[in-house]
Motif scaffolding. Sequence first.
Motif, PDB file in Angstrom:
ATOM      1  N   CYS A  29      -0.956 -60.262  19.642  1.00  9.95           N
ATOM      2  CA  CYS A  29      -1.527 -61.610  19.821  1.00  9.95           C
ATOM      3  C   CYS A  29      -3.041 -61.567  19.980  1.00  9.95           C
ATOM      4  CB  CYS A  29      -0.897 -62.280  21.039  1.00  9.95           C
ATOM      5  SG  CYS A  29       0.848 -62.686  20.865  1.00  9.95           S
ATOM      6  N   TYR A  30      -3.533 -60.560  20.676  1.00  9.41           N
ATOM      7  CA  TYR A  30      -4.970 -60.436  20.925  1.00  9.41           C
ATOM      8  C   TYR A  30      -5.753 -59.973  19.691  1.00  9.41           C
ATOM      9  CZ  TYR A  30      -5.012 -61.132  26.044  1.00  9.41           C
ATOM     10  OH  TYR A  30      -4.957 -61.664  27.304  1.00  9.41           O
ATOM     11  N   HIS A  31      -5.095 -59.251  18.777  1.00  5.92           N
ATOM     12  CA  HIS A  31      -5.824 -58.652  17.655  1.00  5.92           C
ATOM     13  C   HIS A  31      -5.097 -58.854  16.330  1.00  5.92           C
ATOM     14  CE1 HIS A  31      -6.839 -56.196  21.313  1.00  5.92           C
ATOM     15  NE2 HIS A  31      -8.065 -56.487  20.892  1.00  5.92           N
ATOM     16  N   ARG A  32      -4.594 -60.071  16.098  1.00  7.73           N
ATOM     17  CA  ARG A  32      -3.762 -60.265  14.904  1.00  7.73           C
ATOM     18  C   ARG A  32      -4.577 -60.506  13.639  1.00  7.73           C
ATOM     19  NH1 ARG A  32       0.452 -63.028  15.047  1.00  7.73           N
ATOM     20  NH2 ARG A  32       0.806 -63.421  17.255  1.00  7.73           N
ATOM     21  N   ASP A  33      -5.873 -60.739  13.758  1.00  5.98           N
ATOM     22  CA  ASP A  33      -6.737 -60.951  12.585  1.00  5.98           C
ATOM     23  C   ASP A  33      -6.204 -62.081  11.714  1.00  5.98           C
ATOM     24  OD1 ASP A  33      -8.990 -60.501  11.056  1.00  5.98           O
ATOM     25  OD2 ASP A  33      -8.010 -59.007   9.784  1.00  5.98           O
ATOM     26  N   HIS A  34      -5.881 -63.200  12.350  1.00  2.39           N
ATOM     27  CA  HIS A  34      -5.354 -64.366  11.649  1.00  2.39           C
ATOM     28  C   HIS A  34      -6.503 -65.126  10.981  1.00  2.39           C
ATOM     29  CE1 HIS A  34      -2.668 -67.738  10.923  1.00  2.39           C
ATOM     30  NE2 HIS A  34      -3.532 -68.564  11.497  1.00  2.39           N
ATOM     31  N   ARG A  73     -22.649 -72.139  18.398  1.00  5.63           N
ATOM     32  CA  ARG A  73     -21.522 -72.305  17.475  1.00  5.63           C
ATOM     33  C   ARG A  73     -21.083 -70.933  16.980  1.00  5.63           C
ATOM     34  NH1 ARG A  73     -21.159 -77.757  15.418  1.00  5.63           N
ATOM     35  NH2 ARG A  73     -22.937 -79.034  16.097  1.00  5.63           N
ATOM     36  N   ALA A  74     -19.818 -70.633  17.182  1.00  3.78           N
ATOM     37  CA  ALA A  74     -19.304 -69.324  16.782  1.00  3.78           C
ATOM     38  C   ALA A  74     -18.285 -69.489  15.669  1.00  3.78           C
ATOM     39  CB  ALA A  74     -18.661 -68.631  17.981  1.00  3.78           C
ATOM     40  N   GLU A  75     -18.280 -68.546  14.766  1.00  2.00           N
ATOM     41  CA  GLU A  75     -17.285 -68.517  13.701  1.00  2.00           C
ATOM     42  C   GLU A  75     -16.528 -67.193  13.778  1.00  2.00           C
ATOM     43  OE1 GLU A  75     -18.761 -69.287   9.829  1.00  2.00           O
ATOM     44  OE2 GLU A  75     -19.811 -71.145  10.392  1.00  2.00           O
ATOM     45  N   GLY A  76     -15.217 -67.286  13.927  1.00  4.83           N
ATOM     46  CA  GLY A  76     -14.404 -66.084  13.984  1.00  4.83           C
ATOM     47  C   GLY A  76     -14.550 -65.344  15.294  1.00  4.83           C
ATOM     48  N   VAL A  77     -13.694 -64.352  15.490  1.00  2.00           N
ATOM     49  CA  VAL A  77     -13.666 -63.622  16.752  1.00  2.00           C
ATOM     50  C   VAL A  77     -14.911 -62.761  16.921  1.00  2.00           C
ATOM     51  CG1 VAL A  77     -12.375 -61.959  18.140  1.00  2.00           C
ATOM     52  CG2 VAL A  77     -11.156 -63.656  16.783  1.00  2.00           C
TER      53      VAL A  77
END
Length: 644
Positions: free
Chosen positions: A407-412, A573-577
């Motif tokens: 869940c923490y690192h699924r790269d969705h 503003r952030a995009e992605g993890v």
Amino acid sequence: MNDSAATVRLTVGQAVVRFLAHQWTERDGERQKLFAGIFGIFGHGNVAGLGQGLLQARREAAEAGYGPGSALGEHGPDELPYLLGRNEQAMVHTAVSYARTKDRLQVYAVTSSIGPGATNMITGAALATVDHIPVLLLPSDIFANRVPDPVLQQLEYPLGPDVSVNDAFRPVSRFFDRIWRPDQLIASLPQAMRVLTDPVETGAVTVALPQDVQAEAYDWPVEFFADRVWHIGRPAAQPAQLARAVEVIRSASKPLVVCGGGTIYSGASAELRAFASATGIPVSDTQAGKGAINWDHPQAVGGVGSTGAGSANAMAAEADVIIGIGTRYTDFTTASHTVFGNPDVRFVNVNVASFDAAKHAATMVVADAKEALVALTDALAGYTAPQEWQAKATSEVAAWAEQTEICYHRDHGPLPAQTEVFGALNELMGDEDILINAAGSQPGDLQCLWRAKTPVGYHLEYGYSCMGYEVPAAIGAKLARPEAEVVAIVGDGGWQMMPTEILTAVAEGIKVIYVLLQNHGFASIGALSESRGSQRFGTKYRMRNPETGELDGDRLPVDFALNAESLGANVIRAEGVDGFRKAYAEAVAADRVTLIHIETDLLGPNPPGTGWWDVPVSEISTLESTQRAKREYDEARTAQRHYL
């Protein structure tokens, strides 16, 4: 009462300020002011009463040499520090968050004007009382003399002229009084303090102050304003109760602890960890109890219940003795009476409140959690949970750890799942930093995934699950622990409730971090709607579609980041993890309130569910989706039971 040597002449507003400034609490030899200050918004009901009293105390303190940088201190002994809020409900939330972070040993008062200002506080009062968190509410009220009747904003109730909108506070307050004449304050305020400082009775305490009475002068006994210390006791377990509890625990082959918020408020985290180490009994936790035992403790199995970890719920399904410590067993903790699946399950409940200790036909230990845990550990000397039970706990925890990592690192993609943002935060935040959340889909994901090491780091308001709590709560927690980084996760639904409290943070120079997850809808209720056959109806932020007549058109043209910026926040503003990780580093380095805006996927994916929640489905329907959901609901209900 006319002896000038024994009295002091003050208005009611001035007297309230002076009285509150001289209240103290003491527990385990540590003494501190009961009231850190007062939040207020002034209107015609309190500006010339409590407002004048606060101003006068401040000016008198300044004349005596108190103030910022003064060797005497910033505030005088008769002064109550004042903070300006922007929304009455939000002020109560801020005060509740502060008191919770202070383990209920120090509080804020909150004052409002008459009418809408007062009734705005009712939701906050309900939250405080549901969660057993102390807060003093001082709403203004109608005229006691009834000359200007009806006064502006007065409700006219033909069957009782002494009724006002403030009577709506009664069912959501642990103590309520209305001060019709000054001398009633002498009896009322000590009673209010008693309830505020009682671990069993505490919650919202409401003292309604008619606006003419606030400005009325009276000759007060000087003793009324003497320093008063409210001693917070630690009631010990009765020997007979303790013996019965020990007998039940020793007979268990599959015992499980359910740790609630009372463990943390008691300061019993070290004692819980020692108990678990000595006995080998697995420990699960509720939303309010998370962090009392560190997540990597050998006996820690995670959150239990409707949104619990698979590890804890697997243990709960087989446990034959549940040891509840400081929990009130909400329906989420019991998964609506389905999670404790052993047909022969018994309960031992340790709670300072007999009301909660008696739940589920339990063997009761009515005592302070810290005292009881020490006594239980000593009395259970030589007992350890069976090795095969401990081995099962280890195995279940390992299996759930794998799910957590997924869940923490699924790269969705293309938008990240919110669990990936949580994973980044869990890795980036310090053990003593504070995570805040309250409503939406986030609490469920956080309870089953978040790895808390300390009792201060996880601050979830889930007793009332009040949308909008997060923004003001961050301010309260930061006031209580200025050395901590305070991070509030807010969904775009909760953000719309009361973002204006950012202005309070800006005005007071309070640095907090907000993480705004924008997914353009109600993720939690949308998923619940879908699972109950209602097809996510009314759960997305959309324009009205002229073709269907429903809210399923284009996305709303709203920019919440700009909204935050307009209120004075530093916005990233952030995009992605990866972008979020960089943004978080910038936010930590910033010296003022900062908001990180990131878009996430409305549809998850979320962690695998291992618990159930009872939300009824329409008994009859023409919709196939609802019919299917009703069949599933009826099947799930077969696991429900009374624990007798």
